[in-house]
Design a protein around this motif. Structure first.
Motif, PDB file in Angstrom:
ATOM      1  N   GLU A   1      11.856   2.228   6.710  1.00  0.00           N
ATOM      2  CA  GLU A   1      11.085   0.989   6.855  1.00  0.00           C
ATOM      3  C   GLU A   1      12.031  -0.208   6.977  1.00  0.00           C
ATOM      4  N   TYR A   2      13.100  -0.215   6.187  1.00  0.00           N
ATOM      5  CA  TYR A   2      14.071  -1.306   6.257  1.00  0.00           C
ATOM      6  C   TYR A   2      14.756  -1.334   7.627  1.00  0.00           C
TER       7      TYR A   2
ATOM      8  N   THR B   1       5.756   1.135   7.206  1.00  0.00           N
ATOM      9  CA  THR B   1       5.245   0.340   6.083  1.00  0.00           C
ATOM     10  C   THR B   1       3.997   0.997   5.503  1.00  0.00           C
TER      11      THR B   1
ATOM     12  N   HIS C   1      13.575  -0.423  10.461  1.00  0.00           N
ATOM     13  CA  HIS C   1      12.635  -0.988  11.428  1.00  0.00           C
ATOM     14  C   HIS C   1      12.481  -2.497  11.248  1.00  0.00           C
ATOM     15  N   SER C   2      12.608  -2.974  10.028  1.00  0.00           N
ATOM     16  CA  SER C   2      12.539  -4.424   9.806  1.00  0.00           C
ATOM     17  C   SER C   2      13.751  -5.130  10.405  1.00  0.00           C
ATOM     18  N   GLN C   3      14.829  -4.369  10.608  1.00  0.00           N
ATOM     19  CA  GLN C   3      16.050  -4.910  11.225  1.00  0.00           C
ATOM     20  C   GLN C   3      16.098  -4.612  12.717  1.00  0.00           C
ATOM     21  N   LYS C   4      14.929  -4.273  13.300  1.00  0.00           N
ATOM     22  CA  LYS C   4      14.817  -3.983  14.733  1.00  0.00           C
ATOM     23  C   LYS C   4      15.732  -2.834  15.147  1.00  0.00           C
TER      24      LYS C   4
END
Length: 564
Positions: free
Chosen positions: A412-413, A546, A415-418
């Motif tokens: 998930e992290y 998420t 993906h949060s960083q693209k």
């Protein structure tokens, strides 16, 4: 290091060096020697017919250097070292062709190329290597992609080693571009081993040619014209040395490195219609180390196709603390290839961006010389796959749920960083001493929201989402599908999905929407989540990471000690 300190270092290390190429002084016996040589030549000419070219192995007398003359037929665009904008490294290759001479048309053409001599001799390269390795601004094998974070002001410069692609790599790339639709059923590690074996059997001993390059931050002379490619301000100058002369521009030769740097401190050079000046040498960053900084331990953690992983100790530059690390070393091949260097540097680059409890941390790289090192935090319990296989009688259901939740938070992290991982599997998740899962192995990761394969890539079919198999597209949603396979592996004690089935069979099952099913030992809520929102044919109906994290967090923890 200040410029004055840099100049002092250069002067101390090599400013007084005089080489065997230095022109000998004249003496009284010179004319006598010349007469004897002339007589001998006349006798030899009577016995042997004159030819336009020297025989193979004969030593030819060097011509008087004429900067405005270049051999006719020498390919200007491929055979000469180029100063180019920060893009993909060019492969500098060409054919030698001895022919008549023709003048170089203009000075701008000269400034875009290196020496008229297409290759630096082994002796000259060794001299450059010994001299440049001593400089504090030498960064070794770092790539062009790292330059923007190091060179920020006009005049900033560093020196690095560029590795050209060898013949095998060029042919392999062409084949991969043609075979983009070919999928494999092997892990990347097994594919790498297979390729190494094939190369050895084929007797491919060719390695990519090395060049020393000065990367310097410049200011363009003109505003970019419409329709022309936009380049970064960073230019790359190939350092050449032939006949004892150092140069990056063909009309400016220097006997020593001291003279070279002193000249470009006060004067400008030209590269790709851009002025450059070597004003501020940039030393190693906080994430760059020399090999002497790493204390390698005898303990080996693993071994792959092109290297091994060892335990080591090092002092972190930012905190000054000594930590134990895992050192990934490229050392199984005699000399690393361009592809291996690029993959290691790419992985290190992605890891530097990340800072999360469930993502493997990078402490830096040591690439000033070979073997190349990538230092990461040490995970005492090793890979999750091996841990599950070796401890299946003691790993509890609570442990497995914790592994799922921790790994899910790590993805998930990302993906949060693209960032798309593209190679999620339990073999790429590691456990620390307190059994915290860490997502690792970013060799295939892409910093984007969507990536389309343009050439063949060694990713095993058994983890791929339907849209990847069909259209070769990767998104965060394809990672979600792959993570469903990770959950399946965790509850199957590290066994790989679709074991024993070939790529064609697995692809057929996926097309029919016959996906994996979790064992009954997994919580009912998790089984429902995976079957309804993770293993879906349509990515639009697939949940995000998420949602996976939030759903797993709500699952009641199994009773302590529960095994099945």
């Amino acid at each position: 290091m200040a410029r004055k300190e840099f100049d002092h270092k250069v002067n101390k290390e090599m400013g007084t060096q005089e080489e065997e190429y230095s022109a000998p002084g004249t003496d009284k016996n010179d004319n006598r020697k010349e007469e004897k040589t002339s007589d001998n030549k006349k006798k030899k000419d009577e016995k042997e017919p004159r030819t336009a070219f020297a025989k193979k192995g004969d030593k030819m007398k060097p011509m008087s250097p004429n900067p405005l003359v270049t051999p006719k037929g020498t390919p200007r665009d491929s055979n000469r070292p180029k100063c180019e904008a920060t893009k993909n490294e060019p492969s500098v290759k060409g054919k030698k062709n001895n022919s008549d001479h023709e003048p170089v048309k203009d000075r701008s053409q000269l400034s875009s190329f290196g020496s008229a001599n297409p290759k630096t001799t082994a002796k000259d390269f060794q001299w450059l290597e010994e001299s440049i390795n001593k400089l504090p601004c030498f960064h070794g094998f770092i790539g062009r992609e790292d330059l923007n974070s190091l060179l920020k002001n006009v005049g900033d410069f560093l020196i690095r080693t560029s590795v050209q692609a060898n013949k095998q790599e060029v042919e392999k790339r062409k084949k991969n571009q043609q075979d983009v639709k070919v999928l494999v059923n092997l892990s990347r590690e097994k594919c790498a081993k297979k390729e190494a074996k094939e190369a050895k059997m084929a007797g491919v001993g060719d390695v990519g040619r090395r060049e020393f390059v000065i990367s310097v931050y410049c200011r363009d002379k003109e505003n970019p014209k419409p329709g022309k490619p936009v380049y970064t301000p960073i230019r790359n100058l190939v350092i050449k040395r032939d006949n004892g002369q150092i140069h990056v521009e063909p009309l400016k030769n220097f006997k020593t490195m001291t003279d070279f740097f002193a000249y470009y401190l006060k004067n400008t050079g030209v590269c790709k219609e851009t002025d450059f000046q070597l004003l501020n040498p940039i030393n190693l960053s906080t994430w760059e180390f020399v090999h002497e900084d790493i204390d390698l331990q005898p303990k080996k953690l693993g071994e792959g196709a092109f290297g091994e992983v060892r335990v080591g100790k090092m002092k972190v530059k930012t905190t000054k603390k000594t930590v134990e690390v895992a050192v990934k070393m490229l050392r199984n091949s005699d000399v690393v290839t361009r592809e291996q260097v690029s993959e290691l540097l790419h992985e290190a680059r992605v890891m530097r961006m990340m800072d999360h409890k469930n993502v493997l941390r990078s402490y830096g790289i040591a690439v000033v010389k070979e073997p190349l090192y990538l230092m990461t935090e040490l995970c005492a319990c090793g890979a999750l796959r091996e841990y599950l296989r070796e401890n299946q009688d003691t790993v509890t259901l609570a442990d497995k749920l914790a592994f799922v939740l921790g790994a899910a938070r790590g993805v998930e992290y990302l993906h949060s960083q693209k960032t798309i991982h593209r190679d999620l599997a339990v073999r790429n998740i590691f456990l620390t001493e307190d059994k915290t899962p860490k997502v690792s192995d970013f060799g295939l990761a892409k910093v984007t929201d969507r990536y389309e394969m343009k050439e063949q890539c060694k990713i095993p079919v058994r983890y791929l989402a339907p849209e990847t198999l069909e259209n070769f597209i990767f998104t965060p949603k394809t990672d979600v599908f792959s993570f469903g396979c990770v959950i399946w592996e965790i509850y199957e004690n590290g066994h790989q999905p679709h074991d024993g089935k070939n790529a064609q069979t697995i692809r057929g099952l996926t097309k029919k929407n016959q996906f994996l099913k979790l064992t009954s030992s997994a919580p009912a809520e998790l089984r429902k989540l995976v079957s309804e929102k993770v293993f879906t044919a349509d990515p639009e109906n697939r949940c995000s990471m998420t949602t996976v994290v939030q759903s797993v967090e709500k699952i009641e923890k199994p009773p302590a000690g529960a095994m099945k």
